[in-house]
Motif scaffolding. Structure first.
Motif, PDB file in Angstrom:
ATOM      1  N   VAL A 165       0.872  -1.179   0.000  1.00 57.24           N
ATOM      2  CA  VAL A 165       0.000   0.000   0.000  1.00 57.24           C
ATOM      3  C   VAL A 165       0.914   1.236   0.000  1.00 57.24           C
ATOM      4  O   VAL A 165       1.856   1.308   0.801  1.00 57.24           O
ATOM      5  CB  VAL A 165      -0.921   0.017   1.249  1.00 57.24           C
ATOM      6  CG1 VAL A 165      -1.791   1.283   1.266  1.00 57.24           C
ATOM      7  CG2 VAL A 165      -1.786  -1.241   1.283  1.00 57.24           C
ATOM      8  N   GLY A 213       4.981   5.626  -4.137  1.00 60.35           N
ATOM      9  CA  GLY A 213       5.873   6.613  -3.523  1.00 60.35           C
ATOM     10  C   GLY A 213       7.326   6.144  -3.589  1.00 60.35           C
ATOM     11  O   GLY A 213       7.628   5.062  -4.096  1.00 60.35           O
ATOM     12  N   TYR A 214       8.217   6.973  -3.080  1.00 56.69           N
ATOM     13  CA  TYR A 214       9.647   6.628  -3.166  1.00 56.69           C
ATOM     14  C   TYR A 214       9.992   5.378  -2.355  1.00 56.69           C
ATOM     15  O   TYR A 214      10.775   4.539  -2.792  1.00 56.69           O
ATOM     16  CB  TYR A 214      10.503   7.809  -2.694  1.00 56.69           C
ATOM     17  CG  TYR A 214      10.586   8.947  -3.682  1.00 56.69           C
ATOM     18  CD1 TYR A 214      10.375   8.731  -5.046  1.00 56.69           C
ATOM     19  CD2 TYR A 214      10.896  10.234  -3.250  1.00 56.69           C
ATOM     20  CE1 TYR A 214      10.470   9.780  -5.950  1.00 56.69           C
ATOM     21  CE2 TYR A 214      10.988  11.283  -4.147  1.00 56.69           C
ATOM     22  CZ  TYR A 214      10.782  11.054  -5.495  1.00 56.69           C
ATOM     23  OH  TYR A 214      10.880  12.091  -6.390  1.00 56.69           O
ATOM     24  N   ALA A 215       9.433   5.247  -1.157  1.00 55.86           N
ATOM     25  CA  ALA A 215       9.742   4.054  -0.349  1.00 55.86           C
ATOM     26  C   ALA A 215       9.130   2.815  -1.008  1.00 55.86           C
ATOM     27  O   ALA A 215       9.755   1.749  -1.060  1.00 55.86           O
ATOM     28  CB  ALA A 215       9.225   4.236   1.078  1.00 55.86           C
ATOM     29  N   GLY A 216       7.908   2.965  -1.539  1.00 52.14           N
ATOM     30  CA  GLY A 216       7.249   1.852  -2.221  1.00 52.14           C
ATOM     31  C   GLY A 216       8.020   1.432  -3.456  1.00 52.14           C
ATOM     32  O   GLY A 216       8.198   0.238  -3.733  1.00 52.14           O
ATOM     33  N   SER A 248      -2.803   1.630  -5.060  1.00 56.22           N
ATOM     34  CA  SER A 248      -2.619   3.057  -5.299  1.00 56.22           C
ATOM     35  C   SER A 248      -3.995   3.704  -5.374  1.00 56.22           C
ATOM     36  O   SER A 248      -4.958   3.082  -5.827  1.00 56.22           O
ATOM     37  CB  SER A 248      -1.873   3.252  -6.629  1.00 56.22           C
ATOM     38  OG  SER A 248      -1.974   4.594  -7.056  1.00 56.22           O
ATOM     39  N   ARG A 249      -4.083   4.964  -4.941  1.00 55.50           N
ATOM     40  CA  ARG A 249      -5.336   5.690  -5.115  1.00 55.50           C
ATOM     41  C   ARG A 249      -5.292   6.464  -6.413  1.00 55.50           C
ATOM     42  O   ARG A 249      -6.285   6.685  -7.069  1.00 55.50           O
ATOM     43  CB  ARG A 249      -5.567   6.687  -3.965  1.00 55.50           C
ATOM     44  CG  ARG A 249      -5.560   6.089  -2.564  1.00 55.50           C
ATOM     45  CD  ARG A 249      -5.162   7.151  -1.560  1.00 55.50           C
ATOM     46  NE  ARG A 249      -4.028   7.895  -2.094  1.00 55.50           N
ATOM     47  CZ  ARG A 249      -3.801   9.167  -1.892  1.00 55.50           C
ATOM     48  NH1 ARG A 249      -4.598   9.879  -1.130  1.00 55.50           N
ATOM     49  NH2 ARG A 249      -2.753   9.769  -2.434  1.00 55.50           N
ATOM     50  N   PRO A 276       1.637   7.665   3.922  1.00 54.51           N
ATOM     51  CA  PRO A 276       1.954   8.719   4.900  1.00 54.51           C
ATOM     52  C   PRO A 276       1.495   8.383   6.323  1.00 54.51           C
ATOM     53  O   PRO A 276       0.575   7.576   6.525  1.00 54.51           O
ATOM     54  CB  PRO A 276       1.181   9.933   4.370  1.00 54.51           C
ATOM     55  CG  PRO A 276       0.947   9.653   2.923  1.00 54.51           C
ATOM     56  CD  PRO A 276       0.806   8.171   2.809  1.00 54.51           C
ATOM     57  N   ILE A 330       6.177   0.737   6.987  1.00 54.10           N
ATOM     58  CA  ILE A 330       7.383   1.551   6.764  1.00 54.10           C
ATOM     59  C   ILE A 330       7.140   2.977   7.265  1.00 54.10           C
ATOM     60  O   ILE A 330       8.071   3.724   7.529  1.00 54.10           O
ATOM     61  CB  ILE A 330       7.764   1.524   5.257  1.00 54.10           C
ATOM     62  CG1 ILE A 330       8.128   0.091   4.862  1.00 54.10           C
ATOM     63  CG2 ILE A 330       8.926   2.455   4.957  1.00 54.10           C
ATOM     64  CD1 ILE A 330       8.436  -0.106   3.380  1.00 54.10           C
ATOM     65  N   ARG A 361       5.160   2.774  15.497  1.00 56.99           N
ATOM     66  CA  ARG A 361       6.483   2.902  16.129  1.00 56.99           C
ATOM     67  C   ARG A 361       6.466   3.324  17.584  1.00 56.99           C
ATOM     68  O   ARG A 361       7.305   2.891  18.366  1.00 56.99           O
ATOM     69  CB  ARG A 361       7.324   3.918  15.349  1.00 56.99           C
ATOM     70  CG  ARG A 361       7.681   3.472  13.959  1.00 56.99           C
ATOM     71  CD  ARG A 361       8.598   4.521  13.336  1.00 56.99           C
ATOM     72  NE  ARG A 361       8.647   4.381  11.889  1.00 56.99           N
ATOM     73  CZ  ARG A 361       8.882   5.395  11.068  1.00 56.99           C
ATOM     74  NH1 ARG A 361       9.086   6.618  11.555  1.00 56.99           N
ATOM     75  NH2 ARG A 361       8.929   5.200   9.771  1.00 56.99           N
ATOM     76  N   SER A 400      15.030  12.816  -1.290  1.00 56.95           N
ATOM     77  CA  SER A 400      14.030  11.744  -1.381  1.00 56.95           C
ATOM     78  C   SER A 400      13.411  11.444  -0.023  1.00 56.95           C
ATOM     79  O   SER A 400      12.338  10.842   0.049  1.00 56.95           O
ATOM     80  CB  SER A 400      14.635  10.475  -1.978  1.00 56.95           C
ATOM     81  OG  SER A 400      15.667   9.989  -1.146  1.00 56.95           O
ATOM     82  N   GLY A 401      14.071  11.873   1.045  1.00 59.65           N
ATOM     83  CA  GLY A 401      13.519  11.697   2.390  1.00 59.65           C
ATOM     84  C   GLY A 401      12.182  12.379   2.564  1.00 59.65           C
ATOM     85  O   GLY A 401      11.391  12.010   3.438  1.00 59.65           O
ATOM     86  N   ALA A 445       5.672  13.619  -3.257  1.00 56.90           N
ATOM     87  CA  ALA A 445       4.664  14.675  -3.432  1.00 56.90           C
ATOM     88  C   ALA A 445       5.369  16.019  -3.652  1.00 56.90           C
ATOM     89  O   ALA A 445       6.419  16.297  -3.063  1.00 56.90           O
ATOM     90  CB  ALA A 445       3.777  14.734  -2.195  1.00 56.90           C
ATOM     91  N   ASN A 462      18.719   6.371   2.973  1.00 54.91           N
ATOM     92  CA  ASN A 462      17.407   6.530   3.636  1.00 54.91           C
ATOM     93  C   ASN A 462      16.341   5.612   3.056  1.00 54.91           C
ATOM     94  O   ASN A 462      15.432   5.175   3.763  1.00 54.91           O
ATOM     95  CB  ASN A 462      16.926   7.990   3.558  1.00 54.91           C
ATOM     96  CG  ASN A 462      16.909   8.534   2.143  1.00 54.91           C
ATOM     97  OD1 ASN A 462      17.947   8.609   1.486  1.00 54.91           O
ATOM     98  ND2 ASN A 462      15.739   8.905   1.671  1.00 54.91           N
ATOM     99  N   LEU A 463      16.453   5.296   1.765  1.00 59.06           N
ATOM    100  CA  LEU A 463      15.414   4.470   1.133  1.00 59.06           C
ATOM    101  C   LEU A 463      15.681   2.974   1.298  1.00 59.06           C
ATOM    102  O   LEU A 463      14.779   2.166   1.122  1.00 59.06           O
ATOM    103  CB  LEU A 463      15.299   4.814  -0.361  1.00 59.06           C
ATOM    104  CG  LEU A 463      14.737   6.198  -0.660  1.00 59.06           C
ATOM    105  CD1 LEU A 463      14.854   6.516  -2.142  1.00 59.06           C
ATOM    106  CD2 LEU A 463      13.278   6.304  -0.211  1.00 59.06           C
ATOM    107  N   ALA A 489      14.523   2.439   5.095  1.00 58.41           N
ATOM    108  CA  ALA A 489      13.112   2.178   4.745  1.00 58.41           C
ATOM    109  C   ALA A 489      12.959   0.778   4.152  1.00 58.41           C
ATOM    110  O   ALA A 489      12.828  -0.211   4.874  1.00 58.41           O
ATOM    111  CB  ALA A 489      12.590   3.258   3.790  1.00 58.41           C
TER     112      ALA A 489
END
Ligand SMILES: NC(=O)c1ccc[n+]([C@@H]2O[C@H](COP(=O)([O-])OP(=O)(O)OC[C@H]3O[C@@H](n4cnc5c(N)ncnc54)[C@H](OP(=O)(O)O)[C@@H]3O)[C@@H](O)[C@H]2O)c1
Length: 363
Positions: free
Chosen positions: A7, A11-14, A34-35, A77, A100, A105, A184-185, A189, A331-332, A336
């Motif tokens: 889900v 995005g960048y992490a996806g 994805s929406r 998000p 992620i 957390r 990219s962090g 968007a 970071n990715l 992530a």
């Protein structure tokens, strides 16, 4: 094969997660949610995926996700994952979930209101979830159904400071961390501050005094401190900066060096840079993705880019009586998607490095 749903896949992490899973011999991506891009393919969103056999993006129903996946990753998000997670577990209690994002957390639900600005509607999930910092929580993750993948800065900071907390070698109220992150962090968007002319050739601090990752770092460092009988809470000063890189996080952290002769003799080290470097090597012995750099080297983002490594280096500053510790991650990846795959591997009884044996990209 492990059937995987994602889900927030666009995005960048996806995207990074999809890249890693395509090289994972036991993973099969079955659902991409994805929406915005329903009916389209990954190559329509990211041209690098031209020719790859991946399912179309869909607005998958929770029932489909829960019944057609063994594990669902959330790369959406903050505040968007917990209602899905609650419902997926109630439909299929055996489904495994890795968030992620940040919805699993923090153990104290009130911290979500204070630091993220929303009420956490499923606090029972926080009690069930395991904090997925793989090197520190290996056994717990192996038995977990619900994993909170750590934030990118927390990964770099906690791994850098964990040995000092574990051996009681640092003043817990004296910890100061400066951090640098690539763009990219901030995710894919659009936002004015991340337009090329605004961020190229520029560096700036942000999130001053109240960055969302502060309670997460304090929470996990406190757990390490408590394990050796220290009740004094960590009080962190943390200042992140954004720098014109695509990917990478570098942190430099400081704290008062607390050592006494008895402790140092127990540990059988000299209280200097070489002694601390050896202590770090021993602490992370057998942890494949942690590389302790020798005393004449520094961690750098290019040396970990595209890989799941966390490079760490430590110095004893005999002049000031402080310790300097540095770490670098992508970071990715370690921050992530890579760590998420590492966690998935443990949850499914696979070797932790399956799909993650990627040498860093120097250029
Ligand atoms: N970027 C990093 O370095 C990094 C590191 C560690 C952790 N994280 C965390 O990972 C998560 C994703 O970050 P990112 O950088 O990949 O962000 P991103 O590039 O903005 O992507 C987020 C994706 O989530 C989807 N989405 C947005 N709102 C949603 C909603 N209400 N419900 C379901 N899906 C929604 C969007 O896809 P559609 O519009 O196609 O649905 C979007 O592509 C965040 O929680 C972030 O804090 C990011």
């Amino acid at each position: 094969m492990i059937r995987v749903g994602i889900v927030g896949a666009t995005g960048y992490a996806g995207e990074e997660l999809i890249r890693l899973l395509l090289g994972h011999e036991k993973a099969l991506i079955t659902k991409l949610v994805s929406r915005t891009f329903v009916g389209q393919f990954m190559e329509d969103v990211y041209p690098s995926y031209f020719g790859y056999d991946l399912p179309r993006f869909e607005k998958a129903s929770k029932v489909e996700l829960a019944s057609e996946c063994d594990v669902v990753f959330f790369a959406s998000p903050s505040g968007t994952a917990w209602p899905w997670i609650r419902d997926l577990i109630s439909i299929n209690p055996r489904i495994k979930i890795i968030d992620i994002g940040s919805d699993l957390r923090l153990k104290d639900p009130l911290l979500y209101k204070e630091w993220y600005g929303y009420e956490h509607g499923a606090p029972e999930l926080l009690l069930k979830s395991v904090y997925g910092l793989t090197e520190l929580n290996f056994e717990k993750i192996t038995n977990a159904g619900l994993v909170a993948n750590p934030g990118c800065y927390p990964t770099a900071v906690i791994l850098a400071f964990a040995p000092l907390l574990h051996f009681g070698l640092i003043g817990v109220d004296s910890i100061i961390v400066n951090a640098l992150t690539g763009i990219s962090g901030a995710g894919r968007a659009l936002s004015q501050g991340y337009h090329f002319p605004e961020c190229n050739e520029n560096m700036k601090a942000y999130g001053l005094l109240r960055h969302r990752h502060v309670p997460e770092i304090e929470q996990e460092l406190n757990i390490i401190g408590k394990a050796i009988g220290r009740d004094e809470p960590v009080c962190l000063s943390f200042t992140p900066h954004v720098v014109p890189l695509n990917r990478g996080i570098l942190i430099t952290g400081y704290g008062d060096f607390r050592w006494d002769k008895a402790k140092v003799s127990d540990l059988n080290i000299k209280p200097d840079t070489l002694g601390l470097t050896q202590l770090y090597k021993d602490f992370y012995h057998g942890k494949k993705f942690i590389r302790i750099r020798p005393a004449d080297q520094v961690p750098q983002t290019k040396a970990v880019a595209g890989s799941n490594y966390c490079d760490i280096s430590i110095r004893a500053d005999e002049r000031t009586g402080r310790i300097l510790v540095m770490s670098a991650i992508d970071n990715l990846v370690k921050g992530a998607a890579g760590q998420a795959v590492q966690n998935m591997n443990l949850m499914f009884g696979e070797p932790e490095d399956t799909g993650l044996n990627l040498a860093p990209l120097w250029l």
